[in-house]
Design an enzyme around this catalytic site. Structure first.
Site, PDB file in Angstrom:
ATOM      1  N   TYR A  14      36.118  32.830  28.274  1.00 17.28           N
ATOM      2  CA  TYR A  14      35.024  32.605  27.320  1.00 17.28           C
ATOM      3  C   TYR A  14      33.668  32.914  27.942  1.00 17.28           C
ATOM      4  CZ  TYR A  14      31.589  29.878  24.701  1.00 17.28           C
ATOM      5  OH  TYR A  14      30.468  29.475  24.027  1.00 17.28           O
ATOM      6  N   ASP A  38      26.158  23.696  18.648  1.00 25.45           N
ATOM      7  CA  ASP A  38      25.472  24.370  19.747  1.00 25.45           C
ATOM      8  C   ASP A  38      24.029  24.674  19.369  1.00 25.45           C
ATOM      9  OD1 ASP A  38      24.709  25.880  21.924  1.00 25.45           O
ATOM     10  OD2 ASP A  38      26.434  27.210  21.879  1.00 25.45           O
TER      11      ASP A  38
END
Length: 117
Positions: A14, A38
């Site tokens: 990732y 986020d």
């Protein structure tokens, strides 16, 4: 449930894909029904299409990423620290991030919460 080693490899994949701005590589780690907050405190992105939109916007400028600490794994949760380096002419802006994820039974990220400095 994914093993500790599988979760660590998922995190490394990732962070590297984000640094390459590899949209398909990033999305490959997420479950279709992922919930991404986020940074923490903002409205979550729910579902893979919402997460795709988040990263499409994020990939609008050059930057690099680096995993800067261990990947800590407890059960199906992990936490990890990485930095984002954004070149600004002769200067570089450094953004520090700690992500906490939950991995589902298929070994995909089902939840992601990011603390950003």
């Amino acid at each position: 449930m994914a093993s500790k080693e599988e979760i660590q490899a998922l995190v490394e994949s990732y962070v590297a894909a984000v640094g390459r701005q590899d949209l398909e590589g990033v999305l490959a780690v997420f479950a279709d029904d992922v919930v991404q907050e986020d940074p923490i405190g903002t409205p979550p992105n729910v579902g893979i299409d919402a997460v795709r939109g988040f990263f499409e916007k994020s990939f609008g400028m050059p930057f690099s990423t680096e995993l800067t600490g261990p990947v800590l794994v407890t059960g199906d949760y992990a936490a990890f620290h990485f930095t984002i380096r954004i070149p600004l002419g002769e200067d570089t802006m450094v953004v520090r991030v700690i992500d906490q994820i939950r991995v589902d039974a298929d070994g995909k990220v089902a939840e992601l919460r990011a603390v950003v400095d």
